[in-house]
Motif scaffolding. Structure first.
Motif, PDB file in Angstrom:
ATOM      1  N   LYS A 165      -0.451 -22.020 -25.955  1.00 48.68           N
ATOM      2  CA  LYS A 165       0.042 -23.162 -25.176  1.00 48.68           C
ATOM      3  C   LYS A 165      -1.347 -23.801 -24.721  1.00 48.68           C
ATOM      4  N   THR A 166      -0.832 -25.084 -24.313  1.00 46.93           N
ATOM      5  CA  THR A 166      -2.087 -25.938 -23.900  1.00 46.93           C
ATOM      6  C   THR A 166      -2.327 -25.926 -22.494  1.00 46.93           C
ATOM      7  N   GLY A 167      -1.394 -25.231 -21.691  1.00 47.04           N
ATOM      8  CA  GLY A 167      -1.654 -25.116 -20.215  1.00 47.04           C
ATOM      9  C   GLY A 167      -1.514 -26.468 -19.347  1.00 47.04           C
ATOM     10  N   ALA A 168      -1.151 -26.222 -18.026  1.00 46.13           N
ATOM     11  CA  ALA A 168      -0.532 -27.178 -17.258  1.00 46.13           C
ATOM     12  C   ALA A 168      -1.460 -28.214 -16.789  1.00 46.13           C
ATOM     13  N   VAL A 169      -3.144 -27.882 -16.811  1.00 46.08           N
ATOM     14  CA  VAL A 169      -3.863 -28.939 -16.140  1.00 46.08           C
ATOM     15  C   VAL A 169      -4.909 -29.482 -17.221  1.00 46.08           C
TER      16      VAL A 169
END
Length: 339
Positions: A165-169
């Protein structure tokens, strides 16, 4: 709202550099990074590394303070991109429960910034001719590479692909407001030599610093990708609290005087968003003061017009649910708590 449901957000860091190298370019012998047009750069990777280091040092004052203040469980705040962790450990964490939840719940930076480097675990095609490949290796006297990653089954590879996954930030590139920053190239010497029979040392043009520059670095918080990576509100809150301390508590000999002078964080009114991030960031970015106001002692406000939140356009400000200036917020709390 649930700890895993939060609004979209964006931020802007105003980073001041004085006689320091904020981010050396390994392709240019460590000289401060610059674009072709002369603007200086600070890479997102460089800044995120400092946040990771503060969280990884569980005995350090920064982690001790914020983990107590935010009541954090340290078992949820390991660092994925750490020199201490092994590939076998990552594999075990991912495959332990067959869902990847153990992995997500363990690594703070994986939830926050993503783990897309795990793409390298995807199945690679076999060489067309193994004998030819081995013969070529022998011909060039190259030893066979050692296995650096554990062997993965097809099921494990599929599981890993499912949790990439690419993450939130996402931090953007920090760019100097003016160009080009003045770079000083100095030779370093020392009294003691590094080799037998040499009584002194010299490193020609090894000390490369920017005399003064101000950089603007944007970032965004995206709940759509954060939900997939398992990022919770406490993960984001810890990051926001760490930002003012990122440079002072990771200072080095070549980077003694770099500081986040202003750190805006603006929360949208919904997870979908309520304004254009670029419009908010542009409105808060400083502009050069021409000519500089020599009557002002503070170098930042002497050389730049620094917008304040309350000065923003009345049509733009109401679109935000909340605004925080993280540096002044930290200083006010610290001064109030001081004996």
């Amino acid at each position: 709202m649930s700890d895993k449901i939060y609004n979209r957000g964006c931020g802007l860091l105003i980073i001041e550099v004085r006689n320091s190298n904020p981010n050396g370019d390994p392709d240019q012998e460590g000289v401060p990074r610059q674009r072709n047009d002369g603007h200086g750069e600070i890479s997102p990777v460089s800044f995120k590394r400092k946040l990771r280091d503060l969280v990884e040092d569980k005995e350090g004052e920064v982690w001790q303070h914020f983990s107590t203040d935010l009541k954090l469980n340290k078992e949820r705040f390991h660092i994925l991109e750490s020199r201490e962790r092994s590939w076998q450990q990552v594999k075990d964490d991912i495959t332990r429960d067959k869902t990847g939840e153990t992995f997500k719940n363990k690594y703070w930076d994986g939830r926050l910034f993503g783990n897309t480097w795990l793409e390298s675990t995807k199945e690679e095609k076999e060489p067309v001719d193994k004998d030819q490949t081995q013969a070529a290796a022998h011909a060039t006297a190259q030893p066979e590479p050692k296995e650096s990653k554990p062997t993965l089954t097809d099921g494990e590879k599929k599981l890993i692909r499912g949790i990439i996954k690419t993450g939130a930030v996402k931090f953007g590139m920090g760019i100097s407001i003016e160009e080009p920053p003045e770079v000083r190239h100095l030779t370093q010497t020392k009294k003691a030599g590094d080799q037998e029979g040499i009584d002194r040392g010299m490193a020609p043009l090894s000390y490369n610093v920017i005399t003064y520059a101000v950089y603007a670095m944007p970032f965004v918080v995206n709940p759509s990708t954060g939900r997939k990576s398992g990022c919770a509100k406490e993960d984001i809150e810890l990051m926001l609290r760490l930002i003012p301390l990122a440079y002072p508590h990771t200072a080095s000999a070549i980077r003694p005087d770099v500081n986040v002078r202003v750190a805006h964080y603006i929360e949208h009114r919904s997870p979908l968003g309520s304004f254009q991030d670029c419009a908010m960031i542009d409105a808060l970015t400083p502009t050069p003061r021409v000519p500089p106001d020599r009557s002002v002692k503070d170098l930042l406000t002497r050389n730049y017009i620094v917008p304040k939140w309350e000065d923003l356009d009345e049509k733009l400000r109401p679109c935000a649910a909340n605004h925080r200036e993280l540096v002044s917020e930290f200083l006010e709390k610290s001064c109030a708590a001081a004996p």
